[in-house]
Design an enzyme around this catalytic site. Structure first.
Site: not given
Ligand code: PGA
Length: 261
Positions: A10, A12, A100, A102, A172, A178, A215
């Protein structure tokens, strides 16, 4: 039966068209040296780089799918700035991330809009990757299981069990996204197992792939991917560099590329 592992990046709001093409070229170079069986591989660039990524993958013959990070559930209309499932399908996209955290946090997506998008994805033969997961506050107050179960149940409203093999879920935990804090592999596996039990309530959960995200990186991906209920990863930060993304793919190869059930 067996579930093929899915390693999904992903991106982003990162990467221009040129950077996306460059990434696919470098990843393809790594993949040509890898021993099969490969997992299924997916990258989800921003809308503006979808076409470039699709073209690069097709020109090189790279075994890489291209997906979108979100979409509108409606097919067309006066919705300034939105992209519809029809438009994605027309480009050759075959996956779409839905709900997601976000999107839920910054763009007001809810369990109900997620459900509408799951229906839209299925109608247009797009594979939805449905994201669920708890906040730190919910985890600390013991609400993880109830919250995740509720998100899964609403996402599945009026979805036919015969469509379950076309679904992908991603667990998640928001506090792990993140932040560099990964959920312990055993705990991630437990929650993915809980999602599978919810699916088994109404259909066959064994046919659904459940990814872990938050992560995931080369340092922890092997341990996570070895777990029974974790069928791949949804990877943010570590998917932005071909080297680290490929390391995670290599770990999926090491675990056999599939999970037998
Ligand atoms: P990350 O993001 O691996 O940077 O923690 C995962 C995601 O948001 O799908």
């Amino acid at each position: 039966m067996a579930r093929r592992l899915l390693i999904a990046g992903n991106w982003k709001m990162y990467k221009t068209v040129g950077e996306a093409r460059q990434f696919i070229t470098e990843l393809h170079r790594h993949l040509t040296g890898a021993n099969p069986p490969l997992p299924e591989i997916l990258v989800c660039p921003p809308f503006t780089a979808l076409q470039g990524a699709l073209q690069a993958a097709s020109e090189l013959g790279a075994p890489v799918h291209v997906g979108a990070q979100t979409m509108e559930s409606r097919e067309e209309g006066a919705y300034t700035g939105e992209i519809s499932p029809v438009m994605l399908k027309d480009m050759g996209v075959d996956f779409v991330i839905i709900g997601h955290s976000e999107r839920r946090e910054y763009y007001n997506e809810t369990d109900h809009s997620v459900n509408a998008k799951v229906h839209a994805a299925l109608k247009h033969q797009l594979t939805p990757i449905i994201c669920v997961g708890e906040s730190l506050e919910q985890r600390e107050s013991g609400q993880t299981d109830a919250h995740v179960e509720q998100q899964v149940r609403v996402a599945l409203n009026d979805v036919s069990p015969s469509d379950y093999p076309k679904l992908v879920f991603a667990y998640e935990p928001i506090w792990a996204i993140g932040t560099g804090k990964t959920c312990e592999a055993a705990e991630a596996d437990r929650v993915c197992g809980l999602i599978r039990n919810v699916l088994n309530d109404t259909g066959n959960g064994d046919t659904v792939r459940i990814l872990y995200g938050g992560s995931m990186k080369p340092e922890n991906s092997l341990e996570l991917l070895k777990k029974t209920h974790i069928d791949g990863g949804l990877i943010g930060g570590a998917s932005l560099k071909p080297d680290s993304f490929f390391e995670i793919i290599r770990h999926a190869v090491e675990t056999g590329g599939t999970v037998s059930v």
